[in-house]
Design a protein around this motif. Sequence first.
Motif, PDB file in Angstrom:
ATOM      1  N   LEU A  63      -4.505  -2.857  -6.620  1.00  0.00           N
ATOM      2  CA  LEU A  63      -4.640  -1.269  -7.044  1.00  0.00           C
ATOM      3  C   LEU A  63      -3.411  -0.938  -7.828  1.00  0.00           C
ATOM      4  O   LEU A  63      -2.462  -1.354  -7.313  1.00  0.00           O
ATOM      5  CB  LEU A  63      -4.688  -0.267  -5.759  1.00  0.00           C
ATOM      6  N   LEU A 118      -5.023   2.365   8.750  1.00  0.00           N
ATOM      7  CA  LEU A 118      -6.655   2.009   8.636  1.00  0.00           C
ATOM      8  C   LEU A 118      -6.886   0.589   8.310  1.00  0.00           C
ATOM      9  O   LEU A 118      -6.317  -0.048   7.484  1.00  0.00           O
ATOM     10  CB  LEU A 118      -6.956   3.085   7.482  1.00  0.00           C
ATOM     11  N   ILE A 137       1.278  10.728  -2.756  1.00  0.00           N
ATOM     12  CA  ILE A 137       0.830  11.087  -1.284  1.00  0.00           C
ATOM     13  C   ILE A 137       1.793  11.252  -0.231  1.00  0.00           C
ATOM     14  O   ILE A 137       2.767  10.517  -0.239  1.00  0.00           O
ATOM     15  CB  ILE A 137       0.005   9.832  -0.770  1.00  0.00           C
ATOM     16  N   ALA A 143      -2.796   6.878   6.643  1.00  0.00           N
ATOM     17  CA  ALA A 143      -3.620   5.688   5.855  1.00  0.00           C
ATOM     18  C   ALA A 143      -3.114   4.184   6.180  1.00  0.00           C
ATOM     19  O   ALA A 143      -3.830   3.280   6.032  1.00  0.00           O
ATOM     20  CB  ALA A 143      -3.271   5.941   4.447  1.00  0.00           C
ATOM     21  N   PHE A 183       0.841  -1.269  -0.180  1.00  0.00           N
ATOM     22  CA  PHE A 183       0.033   0.025  -0.011  1.00  0.00           C
ATOM     23  C   PHE A 183       0.845   1.245  -0.055  1.00  0.00           C
ATOM     24  O   PHE A 183       0.533   2.074  -0.609  1.00  0.00           O
ATOM     25  CB  PHE A 183      -0.811  -0.123   1.185  1.00  0.00           C
ATOM     26  N   PHE A 238     -11.177   7.455   9.157  1.00  0.00           N
ATOM     27  CA  PHE A 238     -10.234   8.791   8.698  1.00  0.00           C
ATOM     28  C   PHE A 238     -11.127   9.229   7.572  1.00  0.00           C
ATOM     29  O   PHE A 238     -11.359  10.856   7.652  1.00  0.00           O
ATOM     30  CB  PHE A 238      -8.837   8.380   8.468  1.00  0.00           C
ATOM     31  N   ARG A 239     -11.252   8.485   6.376  1.00  0.00           N
ATOM     32  CA  ARG A 239     -11.865   9.283   5.344  1.00  0.00           C
ATOM     33  C   ARG A 239     -12.813   8.198   4.618  1.00  0.00           C
ATOM     34  O   ARG A 239     -12.808   6.654   4.941  1.00  0.00           O
ATOM     35  CB  ARG A 239     -11.081   9.635   4.304  1.00  0.00           C
ATOM     36  N   ASN A 240     -13.675   8.644   3.888  1.00  0.00           N
ATOM     37  CA  ASN A 240     -14.538   7.797   3.013  1.00  0.00           C
ATOM     38  C   ASN A 240     -14.672   8.137   1.583  1.00  0.00           C
ATOM     39  O   ASN A 240     -14.224   9.344   1.211  1.00  0.00           O
ATOM     40  CB  ASN A 240     -16.082   7.783   3.411  1.00  0.00           C
ATOM     41  N   LEU A 284      -8.640  11.398  -1.645  1.00  0.00           N
ATOM     42  CA  LEU A 284      -7.374  10.479  -2.133  1.00  0.00           C
ATOM     43  C   LEU A 284      -6.236  11.347  -2.419  1.00  0.00           C
ATOM     44  O   LEU A 284      -5.715  11.738  -1.718  1.00  0.00           O
ATOM     45  CB  LEU A 284      -7.837   9.326  -2.757  1.00  0.00           C
ATOM     46  N   HIS A 292     -10.883  -6.141  -9.093  1.00  0.00           N
ATOM     47  CA  HIS A 292     -12.088  -6.699  -8.004  1.00  0.00           C
ATOM     48  C   HIS A 292     -12.117  -8.050  -8.545  1.00  0.00           C
ATOM     49  O   HIS A 292     -12.865  -8.314  -9.420  1.00  0.00           O
ATOM     50  CB  HIS A 292     -13.212  -5.972  -7.577  1.00  0.00           C
TER      51      HIS A 292
HETATM   52  C1  1AG Z   1     -10.444   2.567  -4.759  1.00  0.00           C
HETATM   53  O1  1AG Z   1     -10.768   1.284  -4.662  1.00  0.00           O
HETATM   54  C2  1AG Z   1      -9.577   3.287  -3.772  1.00  0.00           C
HETATM   55  C3  1AG Z   1     -10.437   3.500  -2.495  1.00  0.00           C
HETATM   56  O2  1AG Z   1     -10.586   3.478  -5.666  1.00  0.00           O
HETATM   57  C4  1AG Z   1      -9.318   3.836  -1.278  1.00  0.00           C
HETATM   58  C5  1AG Z   1      -8.453   2.796  -1.386  1.00  0.00           C
HETATM   59  C6  1AG Z   1      -6.836   3.300  -0.995  1.00  0.00           C
HETATM   60  C7  1AG Z   1      -6.713   4.533  -0.977  1.00  0.00           C
HETATM   61  C8  1AG Z   1      -6.024   5.289  -2.094  1.00  0.00           C
HETATM   62  C9  1AG Z   1      -5.128   6.063  -1.954  1.00  0.00           C
HETATM   63  C10 1AG Z   1      -4.536   6.933  -0.888  1.00  0.00           C
HETATM   64  C11 1AG Z   1      -4.532   8.373  -0.883  1.00  0.00           C
HETATM   65  C12 1AG Z   1      -4.711   9.018   0.043  1.00  0.00           C
HETATM   66  C13 1AG Z   1      -4.625   8.719   1.462  1.00  0.00           C
HETATM   67  C14 1AG Z   1      -5.655   8.958   2.377  1.00  0.00           C
HETATM   68  C15 1AG Z   1      -6.806   8.272   2.921  1.00  0.00           C
HETATM   69  C16 1AG Z   1      -6.606   6.872   3.345  1.00  0.00           C
HETATM   70  C17 1AG Z   1      -7.622   6.167   2.715  1.00  0.00           C
HETATM   71  C18 1AG Z   1      -9.129   6.447   2.668  1.00  0.00           C
HETATM   72  C19 1AG Z   1      -9.819   5.516   2.315  1.00  0.00           C
HETATM   73  C20 1AG Z   1     -11.392   6.056   1.755  1.00  0.00           C
HETATM   74  C21 1AG Z   1     -11.239   0.532  -5.595  1.00  0.00           C
HETATM   75  C22 1AG Z   1     -12.415  -0.024  -5.481  1.00  0.00           C
HETATM   76  C23 1AG Z   1     -13.658   1.216  -5.833  1.00  0.00           C
HETATM   77  O3  1AG Z   1     -13.114  -0.406  -4.654  1.00  0.00           O
HETATM   78  O4  1AG Z   1     -13.527   2.489  -5.412  1.00  0.00           O
END
Ligand code: 1AG
Length: 138
Positions: A120, A37, A26, A34, A17, A58-60, A78, A109
């Motif tokens: 990812l 989490l 990032i 992150a 990750f 933290f975030r959605n 993100l 997925h």
């Molecule tokens: C996604 O999933 C990504 C969903 O599209 C989030 C997964 C990982 C985080 C990605 C990059 C990190 C960027 C910034 C860090 C900030 C916050 C931490 C993560 C917060 C999660 C909400 C693919 C698919 C459909 O499931 O979306």
Amino acid sequence: MPASLSGKWEMISNVNFDNYMIALGISASLRKIAAKLTLKKKIERQEDQFIVKTTSTFRNYTVTFKVGQEFNEFTKGLDNRHLKSLVRWEGNKLICEQTGEKKNRGWAHWIEDDKLHLELFCEGQVCKQVYKNVSKTR
Ligand code: 1AG
């Protein structure tokens, strides 16, 4: 047991990750938060329309799409980029190509052994996450 992506899922493993986040640009401080989490997914499907909600303390992040229809994606909270995204089925894998500033970006997925798998991708980095099913049954 679930053979479809639909339902509620909770992350049980998360490999590479940090390098995926580095590829996205990032910051170190955000990556540190992150990394700690336990991400959850809620996937709803109505015919070819999907709603995928990723949640955490933290975030959605929510994305809604139809398979085979390109859409504008803004990765709010993100890396905050604007993408042209296209999701398609490749066998039993749901694959998203995210076209934008970053090369070879997207995700896949699929279900394997009753687990939700997610890869990812970004610029040669691959983060691999596995989620267990936590859908309520009654
Ligand atoms: C996604 O999933 C990504 C969903 O599209 C989030 C997964 C990982 C985080 C990605 C990059 C990190 C960027 C910034 C860090 C900030 C916050 C931490 C993560 C917060 C999660 C909400 C693919 C698919 C459909 O499931 O979306």
